[in-house]
Design a protein around this motif. Sequence first.
Motif, PDB file in Angstrom:
ATOM      1  N   LYS A  28       1.085   6.952  -6.698  1.00 44.10           N
ATOM      2  CA  LYS A  28      -0.214   7.853  -6.913  1.00 44.10           C
ATOM      3  C   LYS A  28       0.225   9.159  -6.796  1.00 44.10           C
ATOM      4  O   LYS A  28      -0.058  10.197  -7.418  1.00 44.10           O
ATOM      5  N   THR A  29       1.052   9.441  -5.649  1.00 46.47           N
ATOM      6  CA  THR A  29       1.459  10.832  -5.218  1.00 46.47           C
ATOM      7  C   THR A  29       2.406  11.301  -6.413  1.00 46.47           C
ATOM      8  O   THR A  29       2.527  12.491  -6.838  1.00 46.47           O
ATOM      9  N   ARG A  50       0.750  -1.270  -0.109  1.00 49.15           N
ATOM     10  CA  ARG A  50       0.057  -0.147   0.065  1.00 49.15           C
ATOM     11  C   ARG A  50       0.881   1.307   0.058  1.00 49.15           C
ATOM     12  O   ARG A  50       0.442   2.371  -0.699  1.00 49.15           O
ATOM     13  N   CYS A  94       1.920   1.902  -3.454  1.00 47.62           N
ATOM     14  CA  CYS A  94       1.042   2.243  -4.340  1.00 47.62           C
ATOM     15  C   CYS A  94       0.689   3.613  -4.203  1.00 47.62           C
ATOM     16  O   CYS A  94       0.401   4.455  -5.227  1.00 47.62           O
ATOM     17  N   HIS A  95       0.667   3.943  -2.772  1.00 42.18           N
ATOM     18  CA  HIS A  95       0.429   5.547  -2.346  1.00 42.18           C
ATOM     19  C   HIS A  95       1.495   6.529  -2.961  1.00 42.18           C
ATOM     20  O   HIS A  95       1.012   7.534  -3.468  1.00 42.18           O
ATOM     21  N   THR A  96       2.716   6.095  -2.940  1.00 42.64           N
ATOM     22  CA  THR A  96       3.990   6.822  -3.352  1.00 42.64           C
ATOM     23  C   THR A  96       3.679   6.865  -4.917  1.00 42.64           C
ATOM     24  O   THR A  96       3.987   7.955  -5.221  1.00 42.64           O
ATOM     25  N   CYS A 127      -7.817   3.738  -0.360  1.00 38.33           N
ATOM     26  CA  CYS A 127      -6.806   3.621   0.472  1.00 38.33           C
ATOM     27  C   CYS A 127      -5.346   3.323  -0.160  1.00 38.33           C
ATOM     28  O   CYS A 127      -4.274   2.874   0.368  1.00 38.33           O
ATOM     29  N   ALA A 128      -5.444   3.433  -1.558  1.00 42.51           N
ATOM     30  CA  ALA A 128      -4.221   3.063  -2.371  1.00 42.51           C
ATOM     31  C   ALA A 128      -3.586   1.590  -2.215  1.00 42.51           C
ATOM     32  O   ALA A 128      -2.636   1.170  -2.804  1.00 42.51           O
TER      33      ALA A 128
END
Length: 161
Positions: free
Chosen positions: A43-44, A36, A39-41, A65-66
């Motif tokens: 998307k950012t 997660r 994936c969040h990194t 929640c990515a």
Amino acid sequence: MAGPVKDREAFQRLSFLYQAAHCVLAQDPENQALARFYCHTEKTIAKRLVLRQDPSVKRTLCRGCASLLIPGLTCIQRQRRRRGQRWTIQTCLTCQRSQRFLNDPKHLLWGDRPEAQLGNQADSKPPQPLPNSPGHPTHLPKEKVPSQVSVTSDGFTPCSR
């Protein structure tokens, strides 16, 4: 053949993060927090650099929640029929957010259509300007060019003082 890709290093970095999230879940399905984070990194970075991700990649990332959405592991995937159409519904097991996708074999995404390609857009007619609304003048006054600016074939270029 297409020209060089803008921001090649950024796309390579996004691809690496996406593949790293897959590898983490493949080695240890319980390590969803690290996947997660990757994936969040991803998307950012894509948002900060204003890069468009491929729809096949976006559909595998939870918008809430990515999390990386893998059916049976991190999400539940169901097929539903509604109003004569087939839908694929993915529900994230972390945040319970659902996404619906049309499951029509004849459906094409805009990016996959021939008219969406740049080469085909040049062949089509340029868009016609909208007619003026009744309260607006039909012509606008021309702006005056300051004396410090010279006009060249590529537009306005400031002169040295």
